[in-house]
Write a protein that holds these residues in place. Sequence first.
Motif, PDB file in Angstrom:
ATOM      1  N   PRO A  10       0.829  -1.205   0.000  1.00 24.86           N
ATOM      2  CA  PRO A  10       0.000   0.000   0.000  1.00 24.86           C
ATOM      3  C   PRO A  10       0.863   1.254   0.000  1.00 24.86           C
ATOM      4  CG  PRO A  10      -0.801  -1.587   1.627  1.00 24.86           C
ATOM      5  CD  PRO A  10       0.514  -2.098   1.136  1.00 24.86           C
ATOM      6  N   PRO A  11       0.384   2.343  -0.571  1.00 19.56           N
ATOM      7  CA  PRO A  11       1.122   3.602  -0.549  1.00 19.56           C
ATOM      8  C   PRO A  11       1.340   4.073   0.881  1.00 19.56           C
ATOM      9  CG  PRO A  11      -1.118   3.928  -1.330  1.00 19.56           C
ATOM     10  CD  PRO A  11      -0.899   2.460  -1.264  1.00 19.56           C
ATOM     11  N   ASN A  12       2.340   4.902   1.086  1.00 23.15           N
ATOM     12  CA  ASN A  12       2.715   5.316   2.431  1.00 23.15           C
ATOM     13  C   ASN A  12       2.010   6.597   2.878  1.00 23.15           C
ATOM     14  OD1 ASN A  12       4.440   5.177   4.882  1.00 23.15           O
ATOM     15  ND2 ASN A  12       5.264   7.091   4.054  1.00 23.15           N
ATOM     16  N   ALA A  27      -7.891   6.743   8.913  1.00 18.26           N
ATOM     17  CA  ALA A  27      -6.601   7.115   9.500  1.00 18.26           C
ATOM     18  C   ALA A  27      -6.081   6.034  10.435  1.00 18.26           C
ATOM     19  CB  ALA A  27      -6.734   8.442  10.232  1.00 18.26           C
ATOM     20  N   ARG A  28      -6.966   5.358  11.124  1.00 18.88           N
ATOM     21  CA  ARG A  28      -6.519   4.301  12.047  1.00 18.88           C
ATOM     22  C   ARG A  28      -5.885   3.137  11.288  1.00 18.88           C
ATOM     23  NH1 ARG A  28     -11.702   5.347  15.886  1.00 18.88           N
ATOM     24  NH2 ARG A  28     -10.591   6.397  17.584  1.00 18.88           N
ATOM     25  N   THR A  29      -6.479   2.781  10.168  1.00 15.18           N
ATOM     26  CA  THR A  29      -5.865   1.705   9.374  1.00 15.18           C
ATOM     27  C   THR A  29      -4.528   2.153   8.795  1.00 15.18           C
ATOM     28  OG1 THR A  29      -7.924   0.561   8.839  1.00 15.18           O
ATOM     29  CG2 THR A  29      -6.119   0.316   7.276  1.00 15.18           C
ATOM     30  N   VAL A  30      -4.440   3.395   8.328  1.00 17.74           N
ATOM     31  CA  VAL A  30      -3.171   3.911   7.809  1.00 17.74           C
ATOM     32  C   VAL A  30      -2.091   3.810   8.882  1.00 17.74           C
ATOM     33  CG1 VAL A  30      -1.976   5.964   6.952  1.00 17.74           C
ATOM     34  CG2 VAL A  30      -4.275   5.423   6.125  1.00 17.74           C
ATOM     35  N   ARG A  31      -2.441   4.147  10.115  1.00 11.69           N
ATOM     36  CA  ARG A  31      -1.458   4.037  11.203  1.00 11.69           C
ATOM     37  C   ARG A  31      -1.104   2.581  11.474  1.00 11.69           C
ATOM     38  NH1 ARG A  31      -1.845   8.018  16.161  1.00 11.69           N
ATOM     39  NH2 ARG A  31      -1.351   9.347  14.373  1.00 11.69           N
ATOM     40  N   ASP A  32      -2.115   1.695  11.438  1.00 11.19           N
ATOM     41  CA  ASP A  32      -1.828   0.269  11.631  1.00 11.19           C
ATOM     42  C   ASP A  32      -0.812  -0.231  10.614  1.00 11.19           C
ATOM     43  OD1 ASP A  32      -3.619   0.175  13.707  1.00 11.19           O
ATOM     44  OD2 ASP A  32      -5.210  -0.847  12.587  1.00 11.19           O
ATOM     45  N   LEU A  33      -0.879   0.307   9.403  1.00  7.82           N
ATOM     46  CA  LEU A  33       0.007  -0.126   8.323  1.00  7.82           C
ATOM     47  C   LEU A  33       1.350   0.601   8.336  1.00  7.82           C
ATOM     48  CD1 LEU A  33      -2.623  -0.303   5.430  1.00  7.82           C
ATOM     49  CD2 LEU A  33      -1.634  -2.225   6.693  1.00  7.82           C
ATOM     50  N   GLY A  34       1.527   1.517   9.275  1.00  7.88           N
ATOM     51  CA  GLY A  34       2.785   2.245   9.360  1.00  7.88           C
ATOM     52  C   GLY A  34       2.884   3.411   8.395  1.00  7.88           C
ATOM     53  N   GLY A  35       1.758   3.800   7.799  1.00  5.83           N
ATOM     54  CA  GLY A  35       1.765   4.900   6.849  1.00  5.83           C
ATOM     55  C   GLY A  35       1.548   6.246   7.515  1.00  5.83           C
ATOM     56  N   THR A  36       1.505   7.291   6.706  1.00  6.80           N
ATOM     57  CA  THR A  36       1.287   8.661   7.174  1.00  6.80           C
ATOM     58  C   THR A  36      -0.061   9.149   6.659  1.00  6.80           C
ATOM     59  OG1 THR A  36       3.667   9.140   7.170  1.00  6.80           O
ATOM     60  CG2 THR A  36       2.161  11.033   7.118  1.00  6.80           C
ATOM     61  N   ARG A  78       0.975  19.394  -2.746  1.00  7.24           N
ATOM     62  CA  ARG A  78       1.840  20.147  -1.829  1.00  7.24           C
ATOM     63  C   ARG A  78       2.362  19.289  -0.682  1.00  7.24           C
ATOM     64  NH1 ARG A  78      -0.552  23.654   1.016  1.00  7.24           N
ATOM     65  NH2 ARG A  78      -2.744  23.562   0.347  1.00  7.24           N
ATOM     66  N   THR A  79       1.602  18.273  -0.293  1.00  8.46           N
ATOM     67  CA  THR A  79       2.008  17.443   0.847  1.00  8.46           C
ATOM     68  C   THR A  79       2.701  16.153   0.420  1.00  8.46           C
ATOM     69  OG1 THR A  79      -0.196  16.426   0.892  1.00  8.46           O
ATOM     70  CG2 THR A  79       0.169  18.349   2.304  1.00  8.46           C
ATOM     71  N   GLY A  80       2.852  15.945  -0.877  1.00  6.52           N
ATOM     72  CA  GLY A  80       3.509  14.723  -1.345  1.00  6.52           C
ATOM     73  C   GLY A  80       2.685  13.475  -1.143  1.00  6.52           C
ATOM     74  N   ALA A  81       1.352  13.597  -1.177  1.00 10.50           N
ATOM     75  CA  ALA A  81       0.498  12.419  -1.000  1.00 10.50           C
ATOM     76  C   ALA A  81       0.696  11.446  -2.154  1.00 10.50           C
ATOM     77  CB  ALA A  81      -0.969  12.848  -0.919  1.00 10.50           C
TER      78      ALA A  81
END
Length: 620
Positions: A10-12, A27-36, A78-81
């Motif tokens: 998955p993308p970071n 956002a909780r799943t993104v954190r679970d995956l170590g992403g930002t 701008r945020t590099g998403a």
Amino acid sequence: MSADASHDCPPNRILIANRGEIALRVARTVRDLGGTSILPYTPEDLMSPAAEFVDEAYALPEGSGYTDAAAILDLAHRTGAEAIHPGYGFLAEDADFAQAVGDAGITWVGPSPSAMRTLGDKLSARAAAVAAGVDPVPGITDAVTDPESVVAFAAVHGYPVALKRTDGGGGRGITVLEDDAAVRATPAFDSAAGVGTLILEKFVTAARHVETQCARDAHGAFAVVSTRDCTLQRRNQKLLEEAPAPYLPDAVQERLHEASRRLLEAVDYVGVATCEFLLTPAGELWFLEVNPRLQVEHCVSEEVTGVDLVETQLRIAAGGRLGPVPAPRGHSLELRITCEDPAQGLTPSTGTITRLRWPAGPGIRIDSGVVEGDTVTPAFDPMLAKIVVTGADRDQAIRRARRALRETVVEGVTVCTSLHAHVLGREEFTRPDADSRLSVTTRWLEDAVLPDLAAPAVGTGAAAGEPLPDSHRTRSTYVVEINGHRLQVTVPDGILGGHSRRLGGGYPGGSHLAQQPLRGRGSGRGRSAASGSAQGGDPGAIAAPMQAIVTRICVSPGQRVRAGDLLVVLESMKMENYVHAPADATVADIPVSAGRTVSAGEILVRMRDIRDDSQPQQEA
């Protein structure tokens, strides 16, 4: 699907183009995956739980909002998403936005724009279903432009029928017609002219709403994660959902799985989707639509399978494989906690949350985007939270749900917990019928339940033209101690005086404003909870029952109307509310215009030559 589908991981850096509980959920799943996680926000969401939780939060430009595609895409640059997850609502079904995201080299967490266009338009979705060998609700798979086409269809299939805007959704843009006269009188054709296309379907009055939570990857793997039942609805919007769908014969489940597979393969769908159907008591299964996004009710499918559907979305969007999907075990219910008053036909409520306590304990999950002190406005969806309750079987889940509702405390705004408690105590919902089927239908909540909870029409309120408060609390709970025994007492607001204090806190006082004399009266033809209300002693002044946006005016000055005729369409909290004539009368004046925001109590229509045989005649 992603413009960059070559990565299996998955993308970071993931921008979440949403707000509230779904933004926090993603956002909780993104954190679970170590992403930002990256979140845009508007001024009212500066202190929201989602903005506080995410790794990075950025203000949207002044005057823009969550549907401002250009501002969202600019922030992503701008945020590099690396990816944009749209959640649900707002831009989640905007195919042009999905196209722009992919063209910018950013991963779109959702299906391809072409699949979205096919499935997002009711006309092309019906055609796609027919081509895939899946039967839609009986109707006309062409644009309907005149009343006589509807009359001819009804002569064969019978009434009622439904005219639907192809760009509608969430219960909006649907006009139910009961007879030839209603067809020829409806303003739906004029309202759609130049801005939308109408299709025609048989309005199925007795059916369950069942659906499949599906996923399909770019390699062709397909799975139904679980079935769901979403029959309990008001104004065509869901209020309680459960997984798996109870009391479904094996043959129906097989048909649901096969129809869902055909639908997604027909449009080369890649991602997570929900396929929705109507199931009649006779066993007929009619296709309704495919929702090309995460659904509000996805939580119950997650709870009975252990699958994180957001993680599945991110993996599939990156080109990864679907992988094995566990079989459902146990049972899960989702109770949507919305700012709506069951005693007033689920009229939307606004105000400040003065006290908030969610339930806890075994089998309880809370997805919420609000905290105590937040202000609820008409600008967004009325849902505050979802209480998701899971048990080893349906009976245990229902018992736990009853306990969860007793623990729930929301004060400052009126919420629908009393409706859920009432439903969970009725055997029509909790037990199968003699044929081992769930006997409730999509009309059960409005036809059989809400009338039992309706407040009596007594007294009069503010004078005509005097704005009512945006919100009023129907009751407050106090803690008292009697001879060493701690008790909780719930009483109507104002009964202890305008500025009484609840132990442990205060609330803005004021007496409860009862339902107005003519609200909800009339013939009952197509009425909703927002039927016109007469203000004070003037039965000719029809006032807005809530703060809302006027989206459509269906009458003109001098027009003669009958009790129950549609006068004005309002939109509040993303739902249409219909204001009907409370009596036979002539339209004298319309002091509002389409597109204008009106306050609760503001006059929408003035009537003259009123004839209401159920009311004493006014003296000249």
